[in-house]
Design an enzyme around this catalytic site. Sequence first.
Site, PDB file in Angstrom:
ATOM      1  N   LYS A 124      46.455  43.959  37.357  1.00  0.00           N
ATOM      2  CA  LYS A 124      47.246  43.618  38.551  1.00  0.00           C
ATOM      3  C   LYS A 124      48.321  44.674  38.873  1.00  0.00           C
ATOM      4  CE  LYS A 124      45.570  39.404  39.531  1.00  0.00           C
ATOM      5  NZ  LYS A 124      45.220  38.755  38.312  1.00  0.00           N
ATOM      6  N   GLU A 126      52.166  35.595  45.890  1.00  0.00           N
ATOM      7  CA  GLU A 126      51.640  34.348  45.350  1.00  0.00           C
ATOM      8  C   GLU A 126      51.160  34.641  43.928  1.00  0.00           C
ATOM      9  OE1 GLU A 126      49.778  36.521  46.943  1.00  0.00           O
ATOM     10  OE2 GLU A 126      48.151  36.653  45.481  1.00  0.00           O
ATOM     11  N   SER A 151      39.738  42.910  31.940  1.00  0.00           N
ATOM     12  CA  SER A 151      40.794  42.863  32.960  1.00  0.00           C
ATOM     13  C   SER A 151      42.180  42.528  32.429  1.00  0.00           C
ATOM     14  CB  SER A 151      40.406  41.878  34.069  1.00  0.00           C
ATOM     15  OG  SER A 151      40.148  40.592  33.548  1.00  0.00           O
TER      16      SER A 151
HETATM   17  C1  LIG Z   1      44.231  37.765  38.201  1.00  0.00           C
HETATM   18  C2  LIG Z   1      43.273  38.059  37.145  1.00  0.00           C
HETATM   19  C3  LIG Z   1      41.872  38.028  37.388  1.00  0.00           C
HETATM   20  C4  LIG Z   1      41.284  37.567  38.677  1.00  0.00           C
HETATM   21  O1  LIG Z   1      41.626  38.315  39.799  1.00  0.00           O
HETATM   22  P1  LIG Z   1      40.645  39.370  40.456  1.00  0.00           P
HETATM   23  O2  LIG Z   1      41.313  39.715  41.729  1.00  0.00           O
HETATM   24  O3  LIG Z   1      39.322  38.694  40.657  1.00  0.00           O
HETATM   25  O4  LIG Z   1      40.538  40.512  39.524  1.00  0.00           O
HETATM   26  C5  LIG Z   1      41.027  38.412  36.364  1.00  0.00           C
HETATM   27  N1  LIG Z   1      41.498  38.775  35.149  1.00  0.00           N
HETATM   28  C6  LIG Z   1      42.817  38.803  34.879  1.00  0.00           C
HETATM   29  C7  LIG Z   1      43.271  39.206  33.526  1.00  0.00           C
HETATM   30  C8  LIG Z   1      43.740  38.448  35.858  1.00  0.00           C
HETATM   31  O5  LIG Z   1      45.044  38.481  35.574  1.00  0.00           O
END
Ligand SMILES: *Cc1c(COP(=O)(O)O)cnc(C)c1O
Length: 396
Positions: A89, A111, A377
């Site tokens: 993010k 948000e 992620s």
């Molecule tokens: C916010 C988040 C997601 C989901 O958001 P995307 O916009 O689909 O990437 C996925 N993994 C993590 C660790 C997140 O914080």
Amino acid sequence: MQYDVNQDGYYGDFGGAFIPEMLYANVEELRLRYMGILKDDGFKNDFKQLLRDYVGRPTPLFHASRLSDKYGRQVFLKREDLSHTGAHKINNTVGQILIAKRLGKRRIIAETGAGQHGVATATVCALMGLECIVYMGDTDVKRQQPNVLKMKMLGASVVTVESGNKTLKDATNEAIRDWINHPEDTHYIIGSVVGPHPYPDLVTRLQAVIGEEISWQIREQTGKDVPDCIIACVGGGSNAMGAFYPFLDNESVRMIGVEAAGKGIDTDETAATLACGRPGIIHGSKTMLMQDDDGQIIEPYSISAGLDYPGIGPVHSYLHITGRVEYYSVTDEQALEAALELTRLEGIIPAMETAHALAILGKIETGPDDVLVVNLSGRGDKDMETYIKAFENEQD
Ligand SMILES: *Cc1c(COP(=O)(O)O)cnc(C)c1O
């Protein structure tokens, strides 16, 4: 490029900017300015430097050898979990705060679902000395306490949202309402490839650093020009777009997006938008949307607060309908198993969202020598309570 947004802000039939009149000036200003800013050398230098010295980029590409042995192919993990604040993010919030400053904005709103985007936004606001207000559903405030506390320590105001099922969709509604009431001095940092044009394209381009790094790292480590397959979880779809974007026009790279099935796509408790949705309009764009016969939004459910969203970025609706990206869904239970598996095989505790991407490894067919990249992620710190509860129950 073939899969880029067109002049009118559409990906095929999806996208656009369905916004109330009061937002027009704000969104139009961003639409007219964003490409110029992204291409400006001063911006590029500032962005690159912050990504390197503040976020910690490039993040490593790690060959997960025990996971590779288990699944009989070469699995690499793109370590977004090692970014500052623990997820991808921050790439987007660093980029957008630099844009907000160039637009002369002094007040930032956002948000958040799991709190990762809220923390990433509060972080860059502290860094730049800008006021920060984060909208978060009451359900998420309760299940993501550590992130709420971080945002407060960083100096952000966290506004608890009590409408709907008090999760990400409801927090987004409130953030949009705030923006309507502050048309002059406020920039809205949207946390994923959702919302009205130009946000889906803007967020894609800011996150594309993930895929750009994968491109040279995979060459360096395997000698292959490109990976055979890239896998990512999809909430709104920003980490997936970041990993996919530089490879979209190369049809030899297979791409897989993984949605949250919750308790299952044949139950009422799911967040698998592409599996269960129909075209509709949410938060300013036309995209696949979970809705009933009357067009009322069906409240989503997932164990993972970051995937608990009834829509999906319009670009994913397009990549789905064109068949360029394959989409699967994974249940809470399968994701929990995958999280424990990665922890025990590689010593990495993934975010609950990320665990959905990992769970697909056992479900897809690929060649034995194929090079797979899973976009890791985020890290699991914020999910420890969920994990401990789930694994305690298992032992009963
Ligand atoms: C916010 C988040 C997601 C989901 O958001 P995307 O916009 O689909 O990437 C996925 N993994 C993590 C660790 C997140 O914080």
